[in-house]
Scaffold this active site. Sequence first.
Site, PDB file in Angstrom:
ATOM      1  N   TYR A 267       0.757  -1.121  -0.093  1.00  0.00           N
ATOM      2  CA  TYR A 267       0.071  -0.059  -0.138  1.00  0.00           C
ATOM      3  C   TYR A 267       0.858   1.225  -0.120  1.00  0.00           C
ATOM      4  O   TYR A 267       0.755   2.007  -0.853  1.00  0.00           O
ATOM      5  CB  TYR A 267      -0.909   0.018   1.206  1.00  0.00           C
ATOM      6  CG  TYR A 267      -1.519   1.222   1.530  1.00  0.00           C
ATOM      7  CD1 TYR A 267      -2.499   1.858   0.563  1.00  0.00           C
ATOM      8  CD2 TYR A 267      -1.573   1.847   2.629  1.00  0.00           C
ATOM      9  CE1 TYR A 267      -3.090   3.195   0.772  1.00  0.00           C
ATOM     10  CE2 TYR A 267      -2.100   3.308   2.984  1.00  0.00           C
ATOM     11  CZ  TYR A 267      -2.820   3.785   2.017  1.00  0.00           C
ATOM     12  OH  TYR A 267      -3.428   5.016   2.470  1.00  0.00           O
ATOM     13  N   LYS A 271       1.738   3.793  -3.196  1.00  0.00           N
ATOM     14  CA  LYS A 271       1.141   5.382  -2.891  1.00  0.00           C
ATOM     15  C   LYS A 271       2.410   6.369  -3.178  1.00  0.00           C
ATOM     16  O   LYS A 271       2.347   7.313  -3.599  1.00  0.00           O
ATOM     17  CB  LYS A 271       0.556   5.513  -1.759  1.00  0.00           C
ATOM     18  CG  LYS A 271      -0.683   4.895  -1.460  1.00  0.00           C
ATOM     19  CD  LYS A 271      -1.803   5.646  -2.278  1.00  0.00           C
ATOM     20  CE  LYS A 271      -2.376   6.816  -2.025  1.00  0.00           C
ATOM     21  NZ  LYS A 271      -3.601   7.355  -2.732  1.00  0.00           N
TER      22      LYS A 271
END
Length: 498
Positions: A267, A271
Amino acid sequence: MTLKSTLEIIYFFLEIIIVYSLPLSFFFPLMELEGILKFFENKTILVTGATGFLAKVFVEKILRVQPKVKRLYLLVRATDNESATQRFRKEVIEKDIFRVLRNNLGADLESFIFERVTPISGDISDENFGIKDCILREEMSKEIDIVLNSAATTKFDERYDVALGINTYGALHVLNFAKKCIKLKVLLHVSTAYVSSEKGGNILESPLHTEDTPKGTSRLVINAEKEVVEEYLDRLRVQGATKEEITSTMKDLGIKRAKLYGWPNTYVYTKALGEMILGQFHQNLPLAIIRPTMVTSTYKEPFSGWIEGARCKVEFNQPSNWLYSVTNLLTHANKSSQIIFHVGSSLRNPIKLSSLSIFTFRYFTQNPWIDRNGKSINVPNPKIFSSIASFQAYMDIRYILPLKVLWLANLVLCQYYRGIYINLNRKVRVVMQLVDLYKPYVFFTSSFDDSNTEKLRVAIRESDVDENLFNFDPRCIDWEDYIMNTHIPGLKKYSMKP
């Protein structure tokens, strides 16, 4: 463009997500603000990730405090626009977050909303969001003033191909679409404070670059990561791998690639890549990158305690004002500007994990849950570990060593306890996997500098705008009162079952 109406957008956005974190690269002068609400009058806004938590709160506040907004284009993952509308109605309008508007408008709620809102079937993983209707795309490009990209997959162990498609290349697709919007004043991109990985000390609101990986061992080539994914998928298809095998392999690949460059999970890694792409290619487009830490339940607006999802997104949340305000600031910043905002309370009003555990224990001791048999559920006094090493030592003595003894007993007794061993071993393995995913945050010791965000708070205090309507100062929070009387009751009502 001037700076002052840009400030209003940022104020709105910042008040949407006052966050608590485990805690100046850009300076803008403090100027008198024009009316924040006035700025949003007759504006057209594109929101991606429209069924997500932050987008719901943003849309609700826009509609509640500025009904004269011209149009909200909401991008929804669905097969067609009709399905997008149905999903928006079920997953957004029908949620309790719209309670205040529903009470005020009654039977007129839906007509009020759909006069201002247009749900659109689309996916940021695709160029032009997969919108085939060229007339609609042209209409949007002529009308849109503001783009808010809140679409993301937040699973720490998401499939690498999926996370790369949404969190990384999705950001690029949003940027490319934004560049076609001739009236665009600002692109706001919601990221996460943890893109900075596990750096020590006070982490500044600084942009990320491909040459600045946490490990610093090699420069990131983002397109090469896409090629790695394609090679893995091609190999799996040739091997005739099942859907489950492909999913498992791609999850492992994401974690592997993240840790190779120094990020703890897929994640935050993807990002971070998304931020790098935006920083590299935004050119003369005003860009604001918003880095919240974790999301919890609403503090006051539209009412206290609303949250969604069983997995607490740990960000202290008053998101409507924050989104509103950030947007307004950037519309009048220098056209080539990029500005980053950490949104957290680690420097202004920190809360310790140990305090959170104590408050939680105290709450459930005073307000015990009742099980299906009418008996109260006892909540054990929390055990706080100071390091991952102390936790590992506890697990070894309390669970892993007894499991090894049970394994040996099975050998002697012809697998008599085999079922018990398999069940307990599975539970311990799941716990350790979760610990591996969350330990970078549980034992996080750094703090997040929020100088840019603090400048906004100072500016709004010195302006004549309604500070109560657009408050995003974490110093106003009494953590014990908030956890005991707002957050946990909200979790019980909206997310948790006894």
